[in-house]
Write a protein that holds these residues in place. Structure first.
Motif, PDB file in Angstrom:
ATOM      1  N   LEU A   1     -68.757  49.885  11.822  1.00 51.13           N
ATOM      2  CA  LEU A   1     -68.278  51.077  12.513  1.00 51.13           C
ATOM      3  C   LEU A   1     -66.753  51.068  12.465  1.00 51.13           C
ATOM      4  N   ALA A   2     -66.182  52.132  11.958  1.00 50.96           N
ATOM      5  CA  ALA A   2     -64.725  52.180  11.791  1.00 50.96           C
ATOM      6  C   ALA A   2     -64.159  53.369  12.548  1.00 50.96           C
ATOM      7  N   ASP A   3     -63.175  53.089  13.360  1.00 53.97           N
ATOM      8  CA  ASP A   3     -62.539  54.135  14.167  1.00 53.97           C
ATOM      9  C   ASP A   3     -61.176  54.458  13.559  1.00 53.97           C
ATOM     10  N   GLU A   4     -61.061  55.625  12.950  1.00 52.22           N
ATOM     11  CA  GLU A   4     -59.792  56.063  12.362  1.00 52.22           C
ATOM     12  C   GLU A   4     -59.122  54.951  11.547  1.00 52.22           C
ATOM     13  N   PRO A   5     -59.794  54.393  10.569  1.00 50.13           N
ATOM     14  CA  PRO A   5     -59.243  53.211   9.882  1.00 50.13           C
ATOM     15  C   PRO A   5     -57.994  53.490   9.060  1.00 50.13           C
ATOM     16  N   THR A   6     -57.709  54.776   8.800  1.00 46.32           N
ATOM     17  CA  THR A   6     -56.533  55.084   7.975  1.00 46.32           C
ATOM     18  C   THR A   6     -55.409  55.730   8.778  1.00 46.32           C
ATOM     19  N   ALA A   7     -55.632  55.859  10.085  1.00 48.27           N
ATOM     20  CA  ALA A   7     -54.677  56.621  10.892  1.00 48.27           C
ATOM     21  C   ALA A   7     -53.282  56.000  10.914  1.00 48.27           C
ATOM     22  N   ASN A   8     -53.213  54.690  10.825  1.00 50.23           N
ATOM     23  CA  ASN A   8     -51.907  54.029  10.905  1.00 50.23           C
ATOM     24  C   ASN A   8     -51.391  53.592   9.536  1.00 50.23           C
ATOM     25  N   LEU A   9     -51.949  54.167   8.496  1.00 49.70           N
ATOM     26  CA  LEU A   9     -51.547  53.768   7.145  1.00 49.70           C
ATOM     27  C   LEU A   9     -50.982  54.971   6.400  1.00 49.70           C
ATOM     28  N   ASP A  10     -50.089  54.708   5.471  1.00 48.39           N
ATOM     29  CA  ASP A  10     -49.616  55.820   4.637  1.00 48.39           C
ATOM     30  C   ASP A  10     -50.755  56.255   3.713  1.00 48.39           C
ATOM     31  N   SER A  11     -50.600  57.419   3.089  1.00 47.67           N
ATOM     32  CA  SER A  11     -51.743  58.004   2.385  1.00 47.67           C
ATOM     33  C   SER A  11     -52.197  57.136   1.206  1.00 47.67           C
ATOM     34  N   VAL A  12     -51.244  56.518   0.498  1.00 52.09           N
ATOM     35  CA  VAL A  12     -51.625  55.693  -0.657  1.00 52.09           C
ATOM     36  C   VAL A  12     -52.398  54.456  -0.187  1.00 52.09           C
ATOM     37  N   THR A  13     -51.824  53.793   0.820  1.00 52.49           N
ATOM     38  CA  THR A  13     -52.485  52.583   1.337  1.00 52.49           C
ATOM     39  C   THR A  13     -53.832  52.938   1.949  1.00 52.49           C
ATOM     40  N   GLY A  14     -53.854  54.081   2.673  1.00 47.06           N
ATOM     41  CA  GLY A  14     -55.106  54.520   3.293  1.00 47.06           C
ATOM     42  C   GLY A  14     -56.176  54.741   2.232  1.00 47.06           C
ATOM     43  N   GLY A  15     -55.775  55.370   1.161  1.00 48.20           N
ATOM     44  CA  GLY A  15     -56.718  55.624   0.056  1.00 48.20           C
ATOM     45  C   GLY A  15     -57.250  54.328  -0.527  1.00 48.20           C
ATOM     46  N   GLN A  16     -56.338  53.375  -0.699  1.00 51.86           N
ATOM     47  CA  GLN A  16     -56.757  52.075  -1.269  1.00 51.86           C
ATOM     48  C   GLN A  16     -57.751  51.370  -0.345  1.00 51.86           C
ATOM     49  N   VAL A  17     -57.448  51.420   0.955  1.00 51.35           N
ATOM     50  CA  VAL A  17     -58.337  50.756   1.921  1.00 51.35           C
ATOM     51  C   VAL A  17     -59.708  51.403   1.897  1.00 51.35           C
ATOM     52  N   LEU A  18     -59.726  52.742   1.846  1.00 51.84           N
ATOM     53  CA  LEU A  18     -61.016  53.448   1.832  1.00 51.84           C
ATOM     54  C   LEU A  18     -61.829  53.112   0.582  1.00 51.84           C
ATOM     55  N   GLU A  19     -61.150  53.069  -0.563  1.00 53.87           N
ATOM     56  CA  GLU A  19     -61.851  52.740  -1.813  1.00 53.87           C
ATOM     57  C   GLU A  19     -62.438  51.337  -1.733  1.00 53.87           C
ATOM     58  N   MET A  20     -61.627  50.441  -1.213  1.00 55.55           N
ATOM     59  CA  MET A  20     -62.094  49.056  -1.076  1.00 55.55           C
ATOM     60  C   MET A  20     -63.280  48.984  -0.116  1.00 55.55           C
ATOM     61  N   PHE A  21     -63.149  49.731   0.958  1.00 54.78           N
ATOM     62  CA  PHE A  21     -64.187  49.784   1.974  1.00 54.78           C
ATOM     63  C   PHE A  21     -65.504  50.255   1.351  1.00 54.78           C
TER      64      PHE A  21
END
Lengths: 375, 221
Positions: B165-185
């Motif tokens: 369960l992930a709560d706003e996992p990209t909210a504190n990340l810049d868009s590039v890093t957020g994208g990378q985290v989501l892809e990895m996820f």
């Protein structure tokens, strides 16, 4: 196991230093107070504990070793005739005026026996021969008298109760609760100095039991034969002499209050720092709960932090307490830190810190793990 | 089905007023499935996440995880379910600042009952999987935002919890890093057959989700 408690505690070093400093302060305070109290009480019975007697006979209702009352010295014959008594002698303990070279008059507390060596008393002779006391108007003086009376040396004369007596020896560690310096002289000389009222009278009879004698039975028999005196074993008389000062002077209550305050200072400091730390780590504790940890897991963290603070604070508090022992001795104060006291203070310190941690337990119990979702 | 939440209601008392946060929400999630839950602030998405994550108890309704009905009345039972079945990723990462990346994962595994060398091996495995092989012994303060979130993801994945369960996992990340985290996820969830429910405002999450749910005023729409 990852030790989150220890890592969290050491992560904020300043807070840790403040916490252990608080504990250390409380520990030092408690050691000094109890140690000084112990030293004072030690003085109250140090002569009883070192004189090689098993039974003490006092006049009725004598409150402690220093405040002796008179009774006939012939009573010693009755004591000597009791089966199981190996030997018995009269002992005079009395305050006497001593004139100092500067003209001032002070008190000394004199212990007078016919044969000091027989009783291995005094126990720490620095200079002189105790047998010489029987040869004339001589006396021994404890080294501690120098602080009150100024320097003195063997061979010098002092006027005691207006009689000129020669100092022929010195002792060490012979102290009284009243801080009056202690001297030793021959029994008959003491009676002569003290005057007519003291002729044929003594203040104590001390008795040594024969090997294998039953102390209780001998004591009971002496009491039967001397119904107007009180009879104690050495342990009982020692305890009574100490407890007199505790009960009658309020010093015991004073010590109790200081120890209580020291403990409270420690509890307040530890509780305050642990509670502040808990509040600051609330989200972390929420995370512990969110990932499946229980209140018990968090209690363990707080308890471990309290125990670490207690142990480190205890060691840091013990060091200055030990360092104060020689410093206090220079000032004429005895700071007694026994292994039993060290163990008791250690257990008390851990208990104090765990008690302080319990303030935070209440907070932890109410942590809502949902706070981990709040920004 | 990995997760089944049926007719979930949740009300809070605010003074004399009763606030209905969730009004009969029903959702399900299968192993290997990624679901995005979107909605405006105050719509009830985090409350729903808390309830299916066994952190909050519903006022009424039923939560079933891996065919086990959750007894919401017993805090100890909820903690056990969280330990056994659920991994969380938080918006603020919620890493323990005094622990290194490796120790953060190990500690979570310790809580789940995995200890000693086994915990260390598993912690290393997941940190390597999220690309932090070179940062095992770094404290969170020495990691970037993206690296912290990777550690948080690794912590959620550690111990084979089937439900993440992930709560706003990209909210504190810049868009590039957020994208990378989501892809990895996404890759890790698929590869390890975990069910993933992501609560988010971030439209990029849609790109990795198999299904998008929208919630408004406590109802799925």
């Amino acid at each position: 196991m990852v030790d989150l408690a220890r890592k969290n505690l050491l992560h904020d070093k300043l807070r840790f230093v403040i916490t252990v400093s608080g504990v250390a302060f409380a520990v030092t305070l408690i050691f000094v107070q109890i140690g000084l109290f112990g030293g004072l009480l030690d003085n109250a019975s140090v002569t009883i504990d070192h004189l090689d007697a098993d039974v003490w006979v006092t006049s009725s209702k004598t409150p402690n070793i220093d405040f002796a009352h008179l009774f006939p010295e012939t009573s010693v014959q009755r004591v000597r005739s009791v089966p199981g008594v190996a030997r018995a002698d009269n002992l005079i303990v009395s305050f006497m005026f001593i004139s100092l070279p500067n003209g001032a008059r002070e008190n000394i507390e004199v212990y007078a026996l016919e044969d000091f060596n027989r009783w291995h008393f005094p126990w720490n002779v620095v200079q002189g021969n105790l047998d010489d006391l029987r040869r004339g108007r001589y006396f021994f003086l404890d080294e501690s008298a120098a602080r009150r009376f100024g320097p003195f040396a063997v061979g010098e004369y002092r006027e005691v109760l207006d009689y000129r007596l020669k100092i022929i020896g010195t002792t060490r560690e012979a102290l009284s609760f009243t801080t009056t310096p202690i001297g030793f002289m021959d029994y008959r000389i003491a009676q002569t100095l003290l005057g007519r009222e003291w002729v044929g009278r003594t203040t104590y009879i001390v008795a040594k039991l024969a090997p294998g004698a039953d102390a209780k039975a001998v004591k009971a028999e002496i009491q039967r034969r001397l119904p107007h005196n009180d009879v104690y074993t050495t342990a009982e008389w020692s305890r009574q002499s100490r407890s007199y000062w505790v009960d009658s002077t309020g010093i015991g209550f004073n010590m109790f209050m200081t120890v209580l305050l020291g403990g409270l200072v420690g509890i307040v400091i530890v509780a305050q720092t642990l509670y502040t730390s808990t509040m600051e780590h609330l989200k972390e504790f929420g995370t512990v709960k969110a990932i499946g940890g229980s209140n018990g897991d968090i209690y363990k963290i707080l308890a471990e932090q309290a125990v670490i603070s207690a142990v480190v604070g205890y060691v840091l508090g013990l060091i200055p307490a030990f360092a104060l022992v020689p410093a206090m001795a220079k000032g004429g104060l005895k700071l007694v830190i026994t292994p039993e006291l060290m163990l008791a203070v250690f257990v008390g310190t851990v208990a104090m810190c765990l008690l302080a941690a319990m303030v935070s337990f209440r907070k932890v119990a109410t942590i809502d793990p949902a706070l981990v979702f709040r920004g | 089905m990995l997760l089944e939440a049926t007719d979930i209601h949740k009300t809070f008392q605010e003074g004399r007023e009763t606030v209905h946060v969730l009004n009969g929400v029903t959702l399900s999630l299968a192993r290997g499935e990624i679901v995005s839950l979107e909605g405006p602030s105050g719509s009830g998405k985090t409350t729903l996440l808390s309830i299916v994550g066994c952190i909050l108890t519903p006022t009424s309704g039923r939560v079933v995880i891996e065919q086990h009905g959750v007894n919401a009345q017993h805090q100890g039972e909820l903690a056990r379910v969280r330990r056994q079945y659920i991994g969380f990723v938080f918006q603020q990462f919620n890493l323990f600042p005094a622990l290194t990346a490796l120790e953060n994962i190990e500690y979570a595994l310790n809580i789940k009952g995995v200890k000693g060398a086994a915990a260390q091996r598993e912690a290393q495995r997941v940190l390597v999987a999220v690309g932090l092989a070179e940062r095992l012994h770094f404290l969170p303060r020495d990691l970037s935002g993206g690296q912290k979130q990777r550690v948080a993801v690794a912590r959620a994945l550690a111990g084979n919890s089937p439900l993440i369960l992930a709560d706003e996992p990209t909210a504190n990340l810049d868009s590039v890093t957020g994208g990378q985290v989501l892809e990895m996820f996404r890759a890790l969830a698929k590869q390890e057959n975990r069910g993933l429910l992501i609560v988010t405002h971030d439209p990029k999450v849609r790109a990795v989700a198999d299904r998008v749910l929208k919630i408004e005023d406590g109802r799925l729409i």
